[in-house]
Design an enzyme around this catalytic site. Structure first.
Site, PDB file in Angstrom:
ATOM      1  N   GLY A 130       0.830  -1.205   0.000  1.00 46.27           N
ATOM      2  CA  GLY A 130       0.000   0.000   0.000  1.00 46.27           C
ATOM      3  C   GLY A 130       0.863   1.252   0.000  1.00 46.27           C
ATOM      4  O   GLY A 130       2.044   1.227   0.374  1.00 46.27           O
ATOM      5  N   CYS A 131       0.256   2.361  -0.436  1.00 49.17           N
ATOM      6  CA  CYS A 131       1.015   3.609  -0.590  1.00 49.17           C
ATOM      7  C   CYS A 131       1.406   4.207   0.762  1.00 49.17           C
ATOM      8  O   CYS A 131       2.587   4.479   1.025  1.00 49.17           O
ATOM      9  CB  CYS A 131       0.219   4.600  -1.436  1.00 49.17           C
ATOM     10  SG  CYS A 131      -1.506   4.788  -0.928  1.00 49.17           S
ATOM     11  N   TYR A 132       0.416   4.414   1.638  1.00 46.10           N
ATOM     12  CA  TYR A 132       0.754   4.904   2.980  1.00 46.10           C
ATOM     13  C   TYR A 132       1.734   3.944   3.648  1.00 46.10           C
ATOM     14  O   TYR A 132       2.670   4.344   4.338  1.00 46.10           O
ATOM     15  CB  TYR A 132      -0.503   4.933   3.856  1.00 46.10           C
ATOM     16  CG  TYR A 132      -1.422   6.118   3.711  1.00 46.10           C
ATOM     17  CD1 TYR A 132      -0.956   7.424   3.851  1.00 46.10           C
ATOM     18  CD2 TYR A 132      -2.801   5.926   3.509  1.00 46.10           C
ATOM     19  CE1 TYR A 132      -1.832   8.504   3.777  1.00 46.10           C
ATOM     20  CE2 TYR A 132      -3.678   6.999   3.439  1.00 46.10           C
ATOM     21  CZ  TYR A 132      -3.190   8.288   3.573  1.00 46.10           C
ATOM     22  OH  TYR A 132      -4.052   9.351   3.511  1.00 46.10           O
ATOM     23  N   VAL A 133       1.459   2.648   3.457  1.00 37.57           N
ATOM     24  CA  VAL A 133       2.251   1.617   4.138  1.00 37.57           C
ATOM     25  C   VAL A 133       3.731   1.751   3.766  1.00 37.57           C
ATOM     26  O   VAL A 133       4.613   1.692   4.635  1.00 37.57           O
ATOM     27  CB  VAL A 133       1.724   0.213   3.759  1.00 37.57           C
ATOM     28  CG1 VAL A 133       2.493  -0.859   4.518  1.00 37.57           C
ATOM     29  CG2 VAL A 133       0.235   0.105   4.040  1.00 37.57           C
TER      30      VAL A 133
END
Ligand SMILES: NC(=O)c1ccc[n+]([C@@H]2O[C@H](COP(=O)([O-])OP(=O)(O)OC[C@H]3O[C@@H](n4cnc5c(N)ncnc54)[C@H](OP(=O)(O)O)[C@@H]3O)[C@@H](O)[C@H]2O)c1
Length: 342
Positions: A151-154
């Site tokens: 994931g991007c935030y991750v």
């Protein structure tokens, strides 16, 4: 010249899809053979994204027709749940799949089903899926048949934290990740809360605390790094910009910001897409948008206060399609930076 690998893209009318097409159309070792769309099948890609016309164009095909196309590798830019279903026919034929959705990211299907409120259609495949964070799983990625792109935030939270949890987990008391994302992070599908008038000149928190779906993914990977269960508080925000994520991560630890920077800098000394920045030159979105870099800096930590990591990346590139191409390069033995240095 060696033969190019043939590529199919599922969900090519998405934001991550068009970014992937831009990257792969310029990639010397890859050839895009099909792009699928449910709603625009039969139309030209340039009818949906006029700006792509001089770089690459094709007639979009339906997800059903895509199943008949022989390719070496499929990228899925579909929403979770739909993605695993539509990837399965390719996986069953032995085609290598790079999935940008969350469907293959979790080792424990119960965690996926609790957070994504969906019964996983291919639990038996989860043990084979490789988590595609190149800086930490490069060896496994090279042999992956199913690649779960993070994931991007991750990505923005894991990159500064994993080296710390790997080397000094017992000295970390708690972590709070306070992240801000541009609106493209929510995808191209129409939603009231991402309309121009709702987001422009505005700034809002959403799914804060321990609610957002990226939280269990962060916790899974930090727990693997630490060798013990790790939980964290994660508070995402919607920024009135098109793209980019900036995460400000508070780490309650007994070691200094300088020591944290030293550990992370040593871990990433040979990494092509991680740049450690000085605390006087903190990462910001302009430093990373339209690139595959993640910029990181450490500061704070004085007088018992938390150490603060700041990490910035482009949600559509290092947070999605760029990282997916980086993974493809590793999977096929191409130089890892091919098509990504700009
Ligand atoms: N946006 C980001 O920053 C980002 C970052 C990392 C990972 N991701 C993940 O990457 C994936 C794509 O994200 P995105 O933001 O690029 O998506 P998006 O812009 O919202 O586009 C979604 C795509 O999925 C297709 N689609 C939707 N429902 C479908 C269905 N039932 N059957 C077949 N196709 C369907 C749409 O195609 P048609 O309407 O043309 O059929 C469209 O191409 C998601 O899983 C997302 O979580 C996104």
């Amino acid at each position: 010249m060696t033969k190019k690998i043939t590529i199919g893209i599922l969900g090519g009318t998405s934001y991550t899809g068009i970014e992937l097409i831009r990257l792969l159309a310029c990639h010397e070792k890859a050839e895009i053979c099909f792009v699928s769309s449910r709603s625009s099948a039969g139309e030209r890609l340039s009818g949906v994204f006029p700006e792509i016309k001089s770089l690459f164009d094709t007639v979009l095909i339906s997800p059903d027709e895509s199943k008949t196309k022989p390719v070496d590798c499929v990228f899925s830019c579909l929403p979770h749940a739909v993605s695993a279903e539509l990837c399965m026919p390719f996986i069953n034929k032995g085609v290598r799949v790079i999935d940008l959705s969350a469907d293959f990211r979790f080792k424990n299907p119960a965690v996926y089903e609790t957070w994504y409120k969906h019964k996983h259609p291919a639990v038996h495949l989860l043990p084979d899926a490789v988590y595609g964070l190149p800086e930490h799983y490069r060896k496994q990625i090279a042999g992956a048949k199913i690649l779960a792109n993070p994931g991007c935030y991750v990505t923005s939270v894991l990159l500064p934290l994993i080296p710390l949890f790997k080397t000094m987990s017992s000295r970390i008391e708690w972590v709070i990740a306070d992240s801000k994302s541009g609106v493209s992070g929510a995808g191209r599908t129409l939603r009231l809360d991402t309309h121009f008038c709702e987001t422009n000149e505005n700034f809002s928190a959403y799914s804060i605390g321990h609610v957002h779906r990226h939280t269990p993914e962060m916790e899974q990977e930090l727990s693997f790094a630490a060798g013990r269960p790790v939980t964290l508080t994660f508070s995402p925000h919607l920024l009135p910009v098109n793209r980019g994520i900036l995460s400000t991560i508070y780490i309650k630890t007994s070691i200094s910001a300088q020591e944290c920077a030293g550990i992370v800098s040593a871990a990433y000394a040979r990494e092509p897409f991680i740049r450690l920045r000085d605390e006087k030159d903190l990462p910001n979105l302009h430093m990373v948008v339209f690139t595959n870099y993640c910029d990181i800096a450490f500061t704070g930590g004085d007088n018992g206060h938390p150490v603060i990591a700041v990490a910035a990346l482009d949600n559509l590139i290092k947070g999605a399609s760029g990282q997916a191409v980086q993974n493809m390069n590793i999977m096929y033995g191409f130089p890892e930076t091919t098509g990504l240095l700009r």
